[in-house]
Design an enzyme around this catalytic site. Sequence first.
Site, PDB file in Angstrom:
ATOM      1  N   ASP A  67       0.824  -1.216   0.000  1.00  0.00           N
ATOM      2  CA  ASP A  67       0.000   0.000   0.000  1.00  0.00           C
ATOM      3  C   ASP A  67       0.855   1.261   0.000  1.00  0.00           C
ATOM      4  OD1 ASP A  67       0.971  -0.297   2.569  1.00  0.00           O
ATOM      5  OD2 ASP A  67      -0.974  -0.528   3.526  1.00  0.00           O
ATOM      6  N   ASN A 136      -6.893  -0.253  14.323  1.00  0.00           N
ATOM      7  CA  ASN A 136      -8.342  -0.400  14.094  1.00  0.00           C
ATOM      8  C   ASN A 136      -8.660  -1.730  13.398  1.00  0.00           C
ATOM      9  OD1 ASN A 136      -7.287   0.007  11.603  1.00  0.00           O
ATOM     10  ND2 ASN A 136      -8.577   1.743  11.041  1.00  0.00           N
ATOM     11  N   HIS A 138      -7.182  -2.817  10.611  1.00  0.00           N
ATOM     12  CA  HIS A 138      -7.003  -2.831   9.149  1.00  0.00           C
ATOM     13  C   HIS A 138      -5.826  -3.712   8.737  1.00  0.00           C
ATOM     14  CE1 HIS A 138      -4.216   1.013   9.013  1.00  0.00           C
ATOM     15  NE2 HIS A 138      -3.535  -0.067   9.304  1.00  0.00           N
ATOM     16  N   GLU A 143      -9.709  -0.550   5.521  1.00  0.00           N
ATOM     17  CA  GLU A 143     -10.219  -0.034   6.781  1.00  0.00           C
ATOM     18  C   GLU A 143     -11.498  -0.769   7.195  1.00  0.00           C
ATOM     19  OE1 GLU A 143      -8.013   1.603   8.049  1.00  0.00           O
ATOM     20  OE2 GLU A 143      -7.838   3.689   7.407  1.00  0.00           O
TER      21      GLU A 143
END
Length: 244
Positions: A67, A136, A138, A143
Site C-alpha cells: 500500500d 483499528n 485494518h 479499513e
Amino acid sequence: MKLLVFPDNRTLSQNAADEIIRLVRAKPTAVLCFASGDTPRLCYQLLVEKATTANVDFSAITFIGLDEWVGIPPSNEGSCHYFLDNLLLKHLNFSSSNIHLFDGLSANLGQECKKMDQLLEEKGGIDLMLVGVGMNGHIGFNEPGISFNNYSHVVELDNITASVGQKYFKEATSLKQGITLGLKHLSEAAKVLVLANGLKKAPVIKNALEGDISDKMPASIVRTHPNSEVMLDEEAASLLIKQY
Ligand code: F6R
C-alpha cells in the site's frame, strides 16, 4: 489458520525471516507482497542479514508493495516506498524491473490500481503476503467496513489510521487517502503471514481472532484463509483465551 506465539519480537521476526528465505529458495520466481510499518521492521533487518550471509538470490523475485499513502512522495521518509526501499529492497539483489510499488502521487489512481491488479493476474497471484494489523484492525489500508471482495482500490482513511500514521512522519502530515491491495488479494494469496507484536496490539488481535469474522474487523479475514499463519509475540497474544 495457524497461530504461532513467540516469547518476544526478535524470535518472531527471526522465524518470519526464515520463512521468507525458505520460500525464496524453494521458488526463486515467487511473488512476494509485503507491508511496511513498525511491525515487520526487525523481520526485514534480519532478513537482509540472513539472506546476505546465505547468498539468497532475489533477482527473479517479483516484489509488490502492499500500500501507499496518497499524495506522499517516495522521497518522504514516512512513505511506504521509502520504508521498503531503505530497509529491504536496496539491500538485496532484487531486479528493479521486478519491484512494483504504488505511486501515491499518480494523477490517475484508478489506473494505478488496474495496473497492479493486471500484474498480479499475469503473475498468477501472490505466493507470500506478509502483513501487519492496524490499531483499528485494518490490513493494508483496508479499513473497517471495506468489503472482503475488493482488489486494489483507493480508500478514505479512518481517523485512527490518519492519527496513528503520524508516527512515520517527521512533521505533522495530512493523511486522507490510501491506495492498497484488497482483501480479495489476501484471500487468493497462496500463503499469508500476519505479524503482530507488543501489548498495544493485544486488544485488536483478540478481536480479530476471537470476535466475529466481519468486515468491521478486516484482520478477522485471516481466519478464513486455509494457509495463513498468525505470528505473535507473547504480549500481542496476552488477551487470547482460546487455544489454537
Ligand atoms: C503498512 C500497512 C499497515 C500496517 C498497520 C500496522 O504498509 O499495510 O496496514 O501494517 O497499520 O502498522 P505498524 O506495523 O506500524 O503497527
